[in-house]
Design a protein around this motif. Structure first.
Motif, PDB file in Angstrom:
ATOM      1  N   THR A 225     -54.005 -52.849 -20.361  1.00  0.00           N
ATOM      2  CA  THR A 225     -54.542 -53.431 -19.267  1.00  0.00           C
ATOM      3  C   THR A 225     -53.816 -53.493 -17.888  1.00  0.00           C
ATOM      4  OG1 THR A 225     -53.233 -55.568 -19.781  1.00  0.00           O
ATOM      5  CG2 THR A 225     -55.510 -55.384 -20.623  1.00  0.00           C
ATOM      6  N   ASP A 226     -52.810 -52.696 -17.880  1.00  0.00           N
ATOM      7  CA  ASP A 226     -52.090 -52.568 -16.566  1.00  0.00           C
ATOM      8  C   ASP A 226     -52.551 -51.583 -15.414  1.00  0.00           C
ATOM      9  OD1 ASP A 226     -50.053 -52.989 -14.568  1.00  0.00           O
ATOM     10  OD2 ASP A 226     -48.420 -51.620 -15.795  1.00  0.00           O
ATOM     11  N   VAL A 227     -53.519 -52.094 -14.790  1.00  0.00           N
ATOM     12  CA  VAL A 227     -54.068 -50.939 -13.911  1.00  0.00           C
ATOM     13  C   VAL A 227     -53.237 -50.720 -12.658  1.00  0.00           C
ATOM     14  CG1 VAL A 227     -56.173 -50.718 -12.336  1.00  0.00           C
ATOM     15  CG2 VAL A 227     -56.597 -51.977 -14.499  1.00  0.00           C
ATOM     16  N   ILE A 228     -52.704 -51.651 -12.201  1.00  0.00           N
ATOM     17  CA  ILE A 228     -51.725 -51.472 -11.082  1.00  0.00           C
ATOM     18  C   ILE A 228     -50.622 -50.398 -11.671  1.00  0.00           C
ATOM     19  CG2 ILE A 228     -50.328 -52.446  -9.244  1.00  0.00           C
ATOM     20  CD1 ILE A 228     -51.834 -54.959  -9.491  1.00  0.00           C
ATOM     21  N   GLY A 229     -50.085 -50.687 -12.487  1.00  0.00           N
ATOM     22  CA  GLY A 229     -49.082 -49.835 -13.067  1.00  0.00           C
ATOM     23  C   GLY A 229     -49.381 -48.352 -13.228  1.00  0.00           C
ATOM     24  N   LEU A 230     -50.873 -48.120 -13.699  1.00  0.00           N
ATOM     25  CA  LEU A 230     -51.315 -46.852 -14.164  1.00  0.00           C
ATOM     26  C   LEU A 230     -51.519 -45.867 -12.863  1.00  0.00           C
ATOM     27  CD1 LEU A 230     -51.927 -45.567 -16.993  1.00  0.00           C
ATOM     28  CD2 LEU A 230     -54.191 -45.474 -15.787  1.00  0.00           C
ATOM     29  N   GLU A 231     -52.170 -46.919 -11.723  1.00  0.00           N
ATOM     30  CA  GLU A 231     -52.376 -46.468 -10.588  1.00  0.00           C
ATOM     31  C   GLU A 231     -51.002 -45.998  -9.832  1.00  0.00           C
ATOM     32  OE1 GLU A 231     -55.051 -45.694  -8.808  1.00  0.00           O
ATOM     33  OE2 GLU A 231     -56.836 -46.565 -10.164  1.00  0.00           O
ATOM     34  N   MET A 232     -50.236 -46.696  -9.849  1.00  0.00           N
ATOM     35  CA  MET A 232     -48.842 -46.487  -9.283  1.00  0.00           C
ATOM     36  C   MET A 232     -48.180 -45.066  -9.660  1.00  0.00           C
ATOM     37  SD  MET A 232     -48.606 -48.763  -6.397  1.00  0.00           S
ATOM     38  CE  MET A 232     -46.857 -49.109  -6.065  1.00  0.00           C
ATOM     39  N   CYS A 233     -48.287 -45.233 -10.942  1.00  0.00           N
ATOM     40  CA  CYS A 233     -47.491 -44.043 -11.764  1.00  0.00           C
ATOM     41  C   CYS A 233     -48.314 -42.742 -11.249  1.00  0.00           C
ATOM     42  CB  CYS A 233     -47.695 -44.149 -13.218  1.00  0.00           C
ATOM     43  SG  CYS A 233     -46.480 -45.178 -14.150  1.00  0.00           S
ATOM     44  N   GLY A 234     -49.371 -42.399 -11.191  1.00  0.00           N
ATOM     45  CA  GLY A 234     -50.211 -41.426 -10.817  1.00  0.00           C
ATOM     46  C   GLY A 234     -49.869 -40.928  -9.555  1.00  0.00           C
ATOM     47  N   SER A 235     -49.946 -42.011  -8.784  1.00  0.00           N
ATOM     48  CA  SER A 235     -49.853 -41.505  -7.214  1.00  0.00           C
ATOM     49  C   SER A 235     -48.377 -41.168  -6.930  1.00  0.00           C
ATOM     50  CB  SER A 235     -50.151 -42.832  -6.408  1.00  0.00           C
ATOM     51  OG  SER A 235     -51.600 -43.310  -6.905  1.00  0.00           O
ATOM     52  N   LEU A 236     -47.393 -42.243  -7.417  1.00  0.00           N
ATOM     53  CA  LEU A 236     -46.155 -41.885  -6.955  1.00  0.00           C
ATOM     54  C   LEU A 236     -45.441 -40.675  -7.403  1.00  0.00           C
ATOM     55  CD1 LEU A 236     -46.721 -44.568  -5.717  1.00  0.00           C
ATOM     56  CD2 LEU A 236     -44.299 -45.337  -6.244  1.00  0.00           C
ATOM     57  N   LYS A 237     -45.749 -40.397  -8.744  1.00  0.00           N
ATOM     58  CA  LYS A 237     -45.168 -39.096  -9.274  1.00  0.00           C
ATOM     59  C   LYS A 237     -45.459 -37.804  -8.432  1.00  0.00           C
ATOM     60  CE  LYS A 237     -49.073 -37.160 -10.983  1.00  0.00           C
ATOM     61  NZ  LYS A 237     -49.330 -35.714 -10.864  1.00  0.00           N
ATOM     62  N   ASN A 238     -46.391 -37.841  -7.920  1.00  0.00           N
ATOM     63  CA  ASN A 238     -46.923 -36.660  -7.162  1.00  0.00           C
ATOM     64  C   ASN A 238     -45.856 -36.503  -5.936  1.00  0.00           C
ATOM     65  OD1 ASN A 238     -49.022 -35.809  -8.414  1.00  0.00           O
ATOM     66  ND2 ASN A 238     -50.593 -37.215  -7.354  1.00  0.00           N
ATOM     67  N   VAL A 239     -45.543 -37.248  -5.316  1.00  0.00           N
ATOM     68  CA  VAL A 239     -44.615 -37.372  -4.289  1.00  0.00           C
ATOM     69  C   VAL A 239     -43.254 -36.848  -4.753  1.00  0.00           C
ATOM     70  CG1 VAL A 239     -43.151 -39.001  -2.681  1.00  0.00           C
ATOM     71  CG2 VAL A 239     -45.650 -39.369  -3.084  1.00  0.00           C
ATOM     72  N   ILE A 240     -42.793 -37.187  -6.065  1.00  0.00           N
ATOM     73  CA  ILE A 240     -41.759 -36.876  -6.664  1.00  0.00           C
ATOM     74  C   ILE A 240     -41.721 -35.256  -6.998  1.00  0.00           C
ATOM     75  CG2 ILE A 240     -40.107 -37.247  -8.636  1.00  0.00           C
ATOM     76  CD1 ILE A 240     -41.034 -40.169  -8.635  1.00  0.00           C
ATOM     77  N   ALA A 241     -42.916 -35.033  -7.400  1.00  0.00           N
ATOM     78  CA  ALA A 241     -43.140 -33.445  -7.568  1.00  0.00           C
ATOM     79  C   ALA A 241     -42.917 -32.628  -6.445  1.00  0.00           C
ATOM     80  CB  ALA A 241     -44.634 -33.297  -8.405  1.00  0.00           C
ATOM     81  N   LEU A 242     -43.326 -33.241  -5.062  1.00  0.00           N
ATOM     82  CA  LEU A 242     -43.224 -32.272  -4.023  1.00  0.00           C
ATOM     83  C   LEU A 242     -41.756 -32.155  -3.836  1.00  0.00           C
ATOM     84  CD1 LEU A 242     -45.497 -34.274  -1.477  1.00  0.00           C
ATOM     85  CD2 LEU A 242     -45.973 -31.878  -2.357  1.00  0.00           C
ATOM     86  N   ALA A 243     -40.983 -33.262  -3.973  1.00  0.00           N
ATOM     87  CA  ALA A 243     -39.602 -33.132  -3.823  1.00  0.00           C
ATOM     88  C   ALA A 243     -38.753 -32.183  -4.852  1.00  0.00           C
ATOM     89  CB  ALA A 243     -38.978 -34.438  -3.864  1.00  0.00           C
ATOM     90  N   VAL A 244     -39.335 -32.251  -6.089  1.00  0.00           N
ATOM     91  CA  VAL A 244     -38.648 -31.384  -7.443  1.00  0.00           C
ATOM     92  C   VAL A 244     -39.099 -30.109  -6.921  1.00  0.00           C
ATOM     93  CG1 VAL A 244     -38.553 -30.952  -9.756  1.00  0.00           C
ATOM     94  CG2 VAL A 244     -38.476 -33.270  -8.964  1.00  0.00           C
ATOM     95  N   GLY A 245     -40.256 -29.818  -6.562  1.00  0.00           N
ATOM     96  CA  GLY A 245     -40.767 -28.380  -6.432  1.00  0.00           C
ATOM     97  C   GLY A 245     -40.117 -27.637  -5.204  1.00  0.00           C
ATOM     98  N   MET A 246     -39.784 -28.628  -4.129  1.00  0.00           N
ATOM     99  CA  MET A 246     -38.885 -28.251  -2.995  1.00  0.00           C
ATOM    100  C   MET A 246     -37.662 -27.816  -3.428  1.00  0.00           C
ATOM    101  SD  MET A 246     -38.580 -29.961   0.766  1.00  0.00           S
ATOM    102  CE  MET A 246     -38.328 -28.997   2.094  1.00  0.00           C
TER     103      MET A 246
END
Ligand SMILES: NC(=O)C1=CN([C@@H]2O[C@H](COP(=O)(O)OP(=O)(O)OC[C@H]3O[C@@H](n4cnc5c(N)ncnc54)[C@H](OP(=O)(O)O)[C@@H]3O)[C@@H](O)[C@H]2O)C=CC1
Ligand SMILES: O=C(CO)COP(=O)(O)O
Length: 331
Positions: A179-200
């Motif tokens: 039922t944690d919609v906010i958590g799921l949304e935050m996970c999916g959105s924020l991990k993309n920013v981290i992936a940019l940094a790891v990729g870099m």
């Protein structure tokens, strides 16, 4: 069930195939006539998902909005996050009154700082119990090849989450519910920013230690921000959190990782955008994360350093120096 997918990008199309494999009648809606005709007449999306030779027979497409959603019990939205509001507005009066609307999108609207659950419910005038989000380690090309994978369906109404999970369950695709919609949304959105940094960091030639550091500090940052936004911290330890972080930060199939890797190799933001094979949601979401951190009083050192990469063109070593910071702190 009759299920409609709005947006025939790589993930929308691969997820449409999952739904068709689960036995549903699937209609894809897309703007581009070339994509509509390809799926409808040749069972192929050569533009966005060329790795699939033939999509299932119970999958069709239309460019007509009313026809697309008529009689649909579940409507999936898989549009680039920054375009979601504009793309959904014409559907507001067309969505059947009892349909569940499900977002596959992983981004935060830069202009408003809103999550996709907020954008979708607001734009469609939808009650929150008829909105669900799906997120997890789901690289589209692997799922399109029917490799085993799992995801998480979030809805404030757990029965509706179960209905959606049931609709997308196949022998190779497993859905969990929360039922944690906010958590799921935050996970999916924020991990993309981290992936940019790891990729870099990878693109710049750094190895496992650097990647592990960015992923772990990034996880801590996204959990703190999510908690302040009202999420359950446990969600960040699950498939949608750590799980998606591992998949996205470890694979060249990720557009965010690849975008970052290209920056690390010395390409400019404009050049990396030009060669990107699909939307890299982390790019516009980075500024939204920094703004959200400021609003919620949560430090966002990683997102802030990445925003300086994207806005000011700082190098990978400058980005990492910013991330280190001058102070000795507790972990
Ligand atoms: N690919 C993946 O592995 C995964 C992606 N996601 C998320 O799913 C979402 C969609 O990603 P994906 O399908 O891969 O991305 P793509 O880049 O392949 O496709 C983006 C989609 O958005 C559509 N779109 C863009 N602007 C508009 C607009 N103004 N009006 C209508 N449609 C528009 C595109 O339409 P058109 O083709 O006509 O340009 C296309 O269907 C993203 O938020 C992504 O983060 C989540 C999990 C996995
Ligand atoms: O979200 C994804 C995997 O779960 C896909 O990541 P990209 O959008 O970076 O390709």
């Amino acid at each position: 069930m009759k299920i409609t997918v709005l947006g025939a990008g790589a993930w929308g199309t691969a997820f449409g195939q999952v739904l068709a494999d689960a036995g549903n009648d699937v209609t894809m809606w897309a703007i581009e006539p070339e994509i509509v005709e390809g799926i409808r007449d040749r069972h192929r999306n050569a533009v966005r998902l060329p790795s699939v030779e033939r999509l299932p027979e119970n999958m069709t497409a239309t460019g007509d909005r009313a026809e697309a959603v008529r009689g649909a019990e579940i409507i999936i939205v898989s549009i680039a996050a920054q375009a979601a509001r504009v793309a959904l507005e014409p559907f507001r009066d067309l969505i059947p009154g009892d349909a569940i609307v499900v977002s596959l999108m992983k981004g935060i609207e830069r202009a408003t700082g809103k999550r996709m659950d907020e954008v979708v419910t607001e734009t469609l005038g939808l009650p929150e119990d008829r909105f669900a989000a799906i997120s997890g380690p789901n690289l589209s090309k692997e799922i399109a090849a029917r490799e085993p994978a799992a995801t998480v369906v979030a809805c404030t109404n757990i029965d509706n989450a179960r209905r959606v999970a049931h609709a997308c369950t196949t022998h190779y695709f497993k859905a969990f519910v929360t039922t944690d919609v906010i958590g799921l949304e935050m996970c999916g959105s924020l991990k993309n920013v981290i992936a940019l940094a790891v990729g870099m960091a990878r693109g710049a030639g750094y190895g496992e230690n650097t990647a592990a550091m960015i992923e772990t500090r990034g996880l801590s940052e996204m959990t703190a921000l999510g908690k302040a936004a009202g999420a359950d911290p446990k969600t960040f330890c699950g498939l949608a959190g750590v799980g998606d972080l591992i998949a996205t930060c470890g694979s060249p199939l990720s557009r965010n990782y690849t975008f970052g890797a290209n920056l690390g190799k010395g390409l400019s933001v404009e050049e990396a955008t030009r060669v990107s094979n699909g939307v890299a949601e982390g790019v516009p979401t980075t500024d939204a994360v920094v703004a959200l951190g400021r609003k919620l009083g949560v430090p966002t050192p990683l997102a802030t350093a990445m925003s300086h990469v994207l806005d000011r063109g700082i190098s990978c070593s400058e980005m990492l120096a910013e991330l280190f910071g001058p102070d000795i702190t507790e972990e």
